[in-house]
Design a protein around this motif. Structure first.
Motif, PDB file in Angstrom:
ATOM      1  N   GLY A   1      36.988   4.417  33.055  1.00 51.71           N
ATOM      2  CA  GLY A   1      36.060   3.626  33.861  1.00 51.71           C
ATOM      3  C   GLY A   1      36.811   2.654  34.739  1.00 51.71           C
ATOM      4  N   CYS A   2      37.456   1.676  34.112  1.00 44.83           N
ATOM      5  CA  CYS A   2      38.271   0.695  34.845  1.00 44.83           C
ATOM      6  C   CYS A   2      39.707   0.656  34.314  1.00 44.83           C
ATOM      7  N   ALA A   3      39.960   1.290  33.177  1.00 38.10           N
ATOM      8  CA  ALA A   3      41.287   1.226  32.541  1.00 38.10           C
ATOM      9  C   ALA A   3      41.788  -0.227  32.481  1.00 38.10           C
ATOM     10  N   HIS A   4      40.945  -1.136  31.984  1.00 41.20           N
ATOM     11  CA  HIS A   4      41.334  -2.550  31.933  1.00 41.20           C
ATOM     12  C   HIS A   4      42.603  -2.771  31.115  1.00 41.20           C
ATOM     13  N   ALA A   5      42.821  -1.923  30.108  1.00 41.38           N
ATOM     14  CA  ALA A   5      44.036  -2.078  29.285  1.00 41.38           C
ATOM     15  C   ALA A   5      45.247  -1.424  29.956  1.00 41.38           C
ATOM     16  N   GLY A   6      45.013  -0.772  31.100  1.00 45.64           N
ATOM     17  CA  GLY A   6      46.099  -0.098  31.816  1.00 45.64           C
ATOM     18  C   GLY A   6      46.014   1.410  31.599  1.00 45.64           C
TER      19      GLY A   6
ATOM     20  N   GLU B   1      32.859  19.825  21.370  1.00 47.38           N
ATOM     21  CA  GLU B   1      34.047  20.664  21.416  1.00 47.38           C
ATOM     22  C   GLU B   1      34.891  20.287  22.645  1.00 47.38           C
ATOM     23  N   ASP B   2      36.156  20.004  22.429  1.00 52.73           N
ATOM     24  CA  ASP B   2      37.125  19.705  23.496  1.00 52.73           C
ATOM     25  C   ASP B   2      36.951  18.344  24.191  1.00 52.73           C
ATOM     26  N   ALA B   3      36.061  17.489  23.701  1.00 49.71           N
ATOM     27  CA  ALA B   3      35.913  16.167  24.341  1.00 49.71           C
ATOM     28  C   ALA B   3      36.002  15.059  23.295  1.00 49.71           C
ATOM     29  N   TYR B   4      36.788  14.063  23.610  1.00 49.23           N
ATOM     30  CA  TYR B   4      37.071  12.977  22.671  1.00 49.23           C
ATOM     31  C   TYR B   4      36.938  11.627  23.359  1.00 49.23           C
ATOM     32  N   SER B   5      36.566  10.632  22.571  1.00 47.18           N
ATOM     33  CA  SER B   5      36.699   9.244  23.031  1.00 47.18           C
ATOM     34  C   SER B   5      38.040   8.739  22.517  1.00 47.18           C
ATOM     35  N   THR B   6      38.697   7.924  23.330  1.00 47.55           N
ATOM     36  CA  THR B   6      39.960   7.313  22.871  1.00 47.55           C
ATOM     37  C   THR B   6      39.699   6.263  21.794  1.00 47.55           C
ATOM     38  N   GLY B   7      38.409   5.905  21.588  1.00 51.70           N
ATOM     39  CA  GLY B   7      38.102   4.743  20.762  1.00 51.70           C
ATOM     40  C   GLY B   7      38.276   3.499  21.616  1.00 51.70           C
ATOM     41  N   GLN B   8      37.950   2.350  21.042  1.00 54.38           N
ATOM     42  CA  GLN B   8      38.056   1.113  21.817  1.00 54.38           C
ATOM     43  C   GLN B   8      39.529   0.779  22.050  1.00 54.38           C
ATOM     44  N   VAL B   9      39.868   0.574  23.307  1.00 50.91           N
ATOM     45  CA  VAL B   9      41.242   0.213  23.657  1.00 50.91           C
ATOM     46  C   VAL B   9      41.196  -1.114  24.405  1.00 50.91           C
ATOM     47  N   GLY B  10      42.127  -2.017  24.103  1.00 51.08           N
ATOM     48  CA  GLY B  10      42.184  -3.293  24.821  1.00 51.08           C
ATOM     49  C   GLY B  10      41.788  -4.456  23.940  1.00 51.08           C
ATOM     50  N   LYS B  11      42.336  -5.631  24.307  1.00 52.66           N
ATOM     51  CA  LYS B  11      42.085  -6.817  23.480  1.00 52.66           C
ATOM     52  C   LYS B  11      40.833  -7.556  23.919  1.00 52.66           C
ATOM     53  N   PHE B  12      40.772  -7.874  25.215  1.00 51.81           N
ATOM     54  CA  PHE B  12      39.674  -8.727  25.680  1.00 51.81           C
ATOM     55  C   PHE B  12      38.475  -7.897  26.118  1.00 51.81           C
ATOM     56  N   ILE B  13      38.761  -6.959  27.010  1.00 50.87           N
ATOM     57  CA  ILE B  13      37.698  -6.039  27.407  1.00 50.87           C
ATOM     58  C   ILE B  13      37.962  -4.745  26.660  1.00 50.87           C
ATOM     59  N   LYS B  14      37.123  -4.464  25.701  1.00 47.12           N
ATOM     60  CA  LYS B  14      37.329  -3.243  24.918  1.00 47.12           C
ATOM     61  C   LYS B  14      36.662  -2.077  25.637  1.00 47.12           C
TER      62      LYS B  14
ATOM     63  N   LEU C   1      31.506  -2.668  29.073  1.00 43.37           N
ATOM     64  CA  LEU C   1      30.241  -3.368  29.278  1.00 43.37           C
ATOM     65  C   LEU C   1      29.979  -3.855  30.703  1.00 43.37           C
ATOM     66  N   HIS C   2      30.963  -3.815  31.579  1.00 41.85           N
ATOM     67  CA  HIS C   2      30.752  -4.378  32.913  1.00 41.85           C
ATOM     68  C   HIS C   2      29.556  -3.712  33.618  1.00 41.85           C
ATOM     69  N   ARG C   3      28.852  -4.570  34.311  1.00 40.70           N
ATOM     70  CA  ARG C   3      27.598  -4.191  34.956  1.00 40.70           C
ATOM     71  C   ARG C   3      27.779  -3.013  35.930  1.00 40.70           C
ATOM     72  N   ASP C   4      28.944  -2.944  36.590  1.00 39.31           N
ATOM     73  CA  ASP C   4      29.148  -1.870  37.574  1.00 39.31           C
ATOM     74  C   ASP C   4      29.309  -0.489  36.902  1.00 39.31           C
ATOM     75  N   HIS C   5      29.277  -0.486  35.553  1.00 42.51           N
ATOM     76  CA  HIS C   5      29.359   0.781  34.802  1.00 42.51           C
ATOM     77  C   HIS C   5      28.108   1.027  33.946  1.00 42.51           C
TER      78      HIS C   5
END
Ligand SMILES: [Zn+2]
Ligand SMILES: [Zn+2]
Length: 253
Positions: free
Chosen positions: A152-157, A122-135, A70-74
């Motif tokens: 995007g930012c890989a906030h969860a690492g 075909e051949d493209a997937y979302s990881t689903g929501q990852v992370g506790k605070f910033i999903k 959700l961050h504005r820069d994205h």
């Protein structure tokens, strides 16, 4: 399998093509798949559409908008994009505030709320929501050379994201486990050198072929990635294109 994959960076903190504007944020165009995907939309109304025009990217060729978090820069350029083309599917983390889901719906776009890992085309997937605070969701693309991860930012690492991508491959049984390329913001601006080195060795142990850290990765981490991965650390900036063909060629050389 995504053999013509091509990723064009539209917005980044750094410049690659001199004509383009830069700002803190990220957006890229992903071509060569069944659907053409706009991954994130940069920080503001103006920058996305201006840089798209300079790169001769026609908004109407885009089928899917993928918003990492959700961050504005994205998400800042979403509105200006929808003014040009609202005939798109917009993939958003389910945790997005209502406003960010209502806005594309008001333009007539179809909003897909993402919770679990999900096939986009075909051949493209979302990881689903990852992370506790910033999903955050990241994109995983299957190529015959391995997986391409765009974050995007890989906030969860980025390691967590790579692990989820690995789980994706066991879930659908079709993706190869090897990561060809990990690209995007790695969010290491405030990380210590030793923390960054741990991430680098974990990526290396996972057999990642190329890294393309950009956006919020931070100068210190960029330096360490470059030092460690050498030519396999791609220099990214607004206007840079990364194609599967280029990666194949540099792997051969
Ligand atoms: Zn962020
Ligand atoms: Zn960011």
């Amino acid at each position: 399998m995504a053999s013509q994959l091509k990723i064009t960076v539209i917005c980044d903190n750094r410049k690659y093509d001199r004509q383009l504007e830069i700002a803190w944020g990220f957006a890229c165009l992903i071509q060569g798949l069944e659907k053409t995907i706009l991954f994130d939309t940069g920080p503001d109304h103006r920058l996305l559409v201006n840089n798209m025009a300079k790169l001769a990217i026609d908004a109407n060729t885009i089928d899917t908008v993928f918003l990492s978090h959700l961050h504005r820069d994205h998400t800042g350029g979403l509105d200006s994009f929808l003014q040009k083309n609202s005939d798109v599917e917009v993939y958003v983390p389910q945790s997005f505030p209502k406003r960010l889901k209502d806005e594309p719906r008001a333009y007539g776009a179809k909003v897909v709320e993402v919770t679990e890992p999900l096939n986009i085309c075909e051949d493209a997937y979302s990881t689903g929501q990852v992370g506790k605070f910033i999903k955050e969701q990241s994109l995983v693309i299957r190529t015959d050379e391995g997986l391409v991860i765009v974050a995007g930012c890989a906030h969860a690492g980025i390691i967590k994201v790579a692990k989820v991508a690995g789980v994706l491959h066991t879930v659908n049984g079709l993706l190869t486990g090897k990561i060809l390329l990990a690209m995007g913001g790695f969010h290491l601006e405030w990380a210590t050198k030793s923390a960054i080195r741990k991430i680098i060795s974990a990526l290396e142990r996972s057999g990642v072929g190329f890294v393309a850290p950009c956006h919020c990765t931070g100068e210190k981490a960029l330096g360490l990635f470059k030092e460690h991965f050498g030519n396999n650390c791609l220099s990214i900036g607004a206007g840079k294109t990364v194609s599967l063909d280029d990666l194949r060629q540099s792997a051969d050389s």
